[in-house]
Design a protein around this motif. Structure first.
Motif, PDB file in Angstrom:
ATOM      1  N   UNK A   1       0.839  -1.193   0.000  1.00  0.00           N
ATOM      2  CA  UNK A   1       0.000   0.000   0.000  1.00  0.00           C
ATOM      3  C   UNK A   1       0.877   1.247   0.000  1.00  0.00           C
ATOM      4  N   UNK A   2       0.319   2.346  -0.476  1.00  0.00           N
ATOM      5  CA  UNK A   2       1.075   3.597  -0.536  1.00  0.00           C
ATOM      6  C   UNK A   2       1.096   4.330   0.802  1.00  0.00           C
ATOM      7  N   UNK A   3       0.347   3.821   1.802  1.00  0.00           N
ATOM      8  CA  UNK A   3       0.239   4.535   3.071  1.00  0.00           C
ATOM      9  C   UNK A   3       1.423   4.272   4.002  1.00  0.00           C
ATOM     10  N   UNK A   4       2.271   3.284   3.702  1.00  0.00           N
ATOM     11  CA  UNK A   4       3.371   2.939   4.599  1.00  0.00           C
ATOM     12  C   UNK A   4       4.618   3.742   4.276  1.00  0.00           C
ATOM     13  N   UNK A   5       5.415   3.994   5.311  1.00  0.00           N
ATOM     14  CA  UNK A   5       6.716   4.581   5.037  1.00  0.00           C
ATOM     15  C   UNK A   5       7.645   3.481   4.530  1.00  0.00           C
ATOM     16  N   UNK A   6       8.824   3.869   4.072  1.00  0.00           N
ATOM     17  CA  UNK A   6       9.717   2.906   3.416  1.00  0.00           C
ATOM     18  C   UNK A   6      10.113   1.748   4.320  1.00  0.00           C
ATOM     19  N   UNK A   7      10.362   2.042   5.601  1.00  0.00           N
ATOM     20  CA  UNK A   7      10.810   0.984   6.508  1.00  0.00           C
ATOM     21  C   UNK A   7       9.717  -0.049   6.746  1.00  0.00           C
ATOM     22  N   UNK A   8       8.480   0.399   6.884  1.00  0.00           N
ATOM     23  CA  UNK A   8       7.371  -0.536   7.104  1.00  0.00           C
ATOM     24  C   UNK A   8       7.084  -1.358   5.852  1.00  0.00           C
ATOM     25  N   UNK A   9       7.127  -0.723   4.688  1.00  0.00           N
ATOM     26  CA  UNK A   9       6.900  -1.480   3.460  1.00  0.00           C
ATOM     27  C   UNK A   9       8.011  -2.485   3.225  1.00  0.00           C
ATOM     28  N   UNK A  10       9.241  -2.110   3.581  1.00  0.00           N
ATOM     29  CA  UNK A  10      10.364  -3.049   3.459  1.00  0.00           C
ATOM     30  C   UNK A  10      10.148  -4.255   4.366  1.00  0.00           C
ATOM     31  N   UNK A  11       9.642  -4.005   5.570  1.00  0.00           N
ATOM     32  CA  UNK A  11       9.339  -5.078   6.523  1.00  0.00           C
ATOM     33  C   UNK A  11       8.312  -6.040   5.941  1.00  0.00           C
ATOM     34  N   UNK A  12       7.265  -5.498   5.340  1.00  0.00           N
ATOM     35  CA  UNK A  12       6.223  -6.330   4.735  1.00  0.00           C
ATOM     36  C   UNK A  12       6.752  -7.082   3.516  1.00  0.00           C
ATOM     37  N   UNK A  13       7.596  -6.432   2.719  1.00  0.00           N
ATOM     38  CA  UNK A  13       8.161  -7.089   1.535  1.00  0.00           C
ATOM     39  C   UNK A  13       9.007  -8.299   1.930  1.00  0.00           C
ATOM     40  N   UNK A  14       9.751  -8.175   3.041  1.00  0.00           N
ATOM     41  CA  UNK A  14      10.564  -9.299   3.518  1.00  0.00           C
ATOM     42  C   UNK A  14       9.689 -10.473   3.944  1.00  0.00           C
ATOM     43  N   UNK A  15       8.558 -10.175   4.601  1.00  0.00           N
ATOM     44  CA  UNK A  15       7.650 -11.233   5.045  1.00  0.00           C
ATOM     45  C   UNK A  15       6.974 -11.917   3.850  1.00  0.00           C
ATOM     46  N   UNK A  16       6.601 -11.133   2.842  1.00  0.00           N
ATOM     47  CA  UNK A  16       6.038 -11.711   1.622  1.00  0.00           C
ATOM     48  C   UNK A  16       7.067 -12.591   0.922  1.00  0.00           C
ATOM     49  N   UNK A  17       8.293 -12.108   0.834  1.00  0.00           N
ATOM     50  CA  UNK A  17       9.350 -12.872   0.174  1.00  0.00           C
ATOM     51  C   UNK A  17       9.652 -14.165   0.926  1.00  0.00           C
ATOM     52  N   UNK A  18       9.578 -14.123   2.264  1.00  0.00           N
ATOM     53  CA  UNK A  18       9.827 -15.316   3.078  1.00  0.00           C
ATOM     54  C   UNK A  18       8.784 -16.388   2.797  1.00  0.00           C
ATOM     55  N   UNK A  19       7.521 -15.983   2.666  1.00  0.00           N
ATOM     56  CA  UNK A  19       6.458 -16.943   2.345  1.00  0.00           C
ATOM     57  C   UNK A  19       6.675 -17.548   0.964  1.00  0.00           C
ATOM     58  N   UNK A  20       7.001 -16.706  -0.012  1.00  0.00           N
ATOM     59  CA  UNK A  20       7.229 -17.183  -1.382  1.00  0.00           C
ATOM     60  C   UNK A  20       8.380 -18.179  -1.417  1.00  0.00           C
ATOM     61  N   UNK A  21       9.452 -17.883  -0.680  1.00  0.00           N
ATOM     62  CA  UNK A  21      10.619 -18.775  -0.652  1.00  0.00           C
ATOM     63  C   UNK A  21      10.274 -20.110   0.007  1.00  0.00           C
ATOM     64  N   UNK A  22       9.473 -20.077   1.084  1.00  0.00           N
ATOM     65  CA  UNK A  22       9.082 -21.306   1.775  1.00  0.00           C
ATOM     66  C   UNK A  22       8.230 -22.191   0.881  1.00  0.00           C
ATOM     67  N   UNK A  23       7.257 -21.572   0.200  1.00  0.00           N
ATOM     68  CA  UNK A  23       6.384 -22.337  -0.700  1.00  0.00           C
ATOM     69  C   UNK A  23       7.181 -22.924  -1.860  1.00  0.00           C
ATOM     70  N   UNK A  24       8.103 -22.149  -2.418  1.00  0.00           N
ATOM     71  CA  UNK A  24       8.929 -22.633  -3.532  1.00  0.00           C
ATOM     72  C   UNK A  24       9.800 -23.806  -3.093  1.00  0.00           C
ATOM     73  N   UNK A  25      10.349 -23.724  -1.887  1.00  0.00           N
ATOM     74  CA  UNK A  25      11.190 -24.804  -1.360  1.00  0.00           C
ATOM     75  C   UNK A  25      10.394 -26.073  -1.157  1.00  0.00           C
ATOM     76  N   UNK A  26       9.161 -25.940  -0.675  1.00  0.00           N
ATOM     77  CA  UNK A  26       8.307 -27.107  -0.472  1.00  0.00           C
ATOM     78  C   UNK A  26       7.890 -27.725  -1.803  1.00  0.00           C
ATOM     79  N   UNK A  27       7.704 -26.900  -2.820  1.00  0.00           N
ATOM     80  CA  UNK A  27       7.308 -27.395  -4.141  1.00  0.00           C
ATOM     81  C   UNK A  27       8.392 -28.262  -4.745  1.00  0.00           C
ATOM     82  N   UNK A  28       9.648 -27.928  -4.466  1.00  0.00           N
ATOM     83  CA  UNK A  28      10.762 -28.706  -4.992  1.00  0.00           C
ATOM     84  C   UNK A  28      10.821 -30.100  -4.378  1.00  0.00           C
TER      85      UNK A  28
END
Length: 227
Positions: free
Chosen positions: A198-225
């Motif tokens: 969302x555009x309402x977050x400052x850079x640090x909060x959006x970065x925090x959320x991006x890391x959590x999204x990336x962590x989920x994507x990486x976990x799912x990809x690892x399980x798929x393998x």
């Protein structure tokens, strides 16, 4: 969170007189000494101790706090960034355990170990500005927040899994992607929900959320393998 005190009860070797137990053998951890604890009357906090050496020392309210990267509770090791279930504020009321990400682990000189966590809100706790509960199509849904909560390390029940789902992705079936799901961020002050991106977050909060999204994507990809 309910206040639960981490106790440390020294063990008494067999054959020793019960009249006056020997002094406990201290366990050296970082900059503080902890007594080997065995059992408490209520069983809560049994075997809670920090792992490794203190990585930082701070002073809060005139008392020192020693910061650690992990702790052990009932034979299980927990580290920073682990997502955990926490004993409800009042275990005698019909409340579900809360969920938090471990962000800090501190110990006082007397051995009390405290966790600072990033808080998730369940749908039955979060309300909108009219005091009404939010609706969801999935009972597994939690709301992420930028709120911090503090609780005794002994209140941690066990680790759990939380999946962060991007706005353009459908909710996965529990069979294929088990654990809680997060699609929104809850603002407990204004009683509002926002998207994870969302555009309402400052850079640090959006970065925090991006890391959590990336962590989920990486976990799912690892399980798929593994399939």
């Amino acid at each position: 969170m309910a206040e639960i005190t981490d106790g440390y009860t020294p063990s008494i070797p067999s054959g020793h007189s019960s009249g006056s137990p020997p002094p406990p053998t201290p366990l050296r951890v970082g900059l503080i000494e902890y007594e080997d604890d065995e059992e408490e009357e209520d069983g809560v906090g049994n075997g809670v101790k920090p792992i490794g050496n203190a990585v930082k020392v701070s002073c809060i309210g005139g008392s020192k706090r020693y910061h650690f990267n992990g702790f052990e509770a009932r034979g299980v090791c927990y580290q920073l960034e682990d997502t955990v279930l926490v004993v409800p504020d009042d275990p005698y009321v019909n409340m579900k355990p809360s969920v938090a990400i471990i962000k800090d682990i501190t110990a006082t000189q007397d051995g009390r170990i405290t966790v600072t966590g990033q808080r998730f809100y369940r749908l039955d706790v979060a309300v909108n500005e009219n005091g009404e509960k939010w609706e969801s199509s999935d009972s597994r849904e939690l709301f992420y927040s930028f709120d911090k909560t503090e609780f005794p390390a002994s209140a941690v029940m066990h680790k759990c899994r939380v999946n962060f789902i991007p706005p353009n992705k459908e909710i996965p079936r529990a069979k294929h992607q088990p654990g809680f799901i997060v699609r929104k961020v809850y603002d407990s002050k204004y009683k509002e929900l926002s998207e994870l991106v969302d555009t309402c977050y400052d850079d640090s909060k959006q970065h925090e959320l991006n890391l959590l999204l990336a962590k989920t994507i990486a976990t799912v990809a690892k399980e798929s393998l593994k399939l």
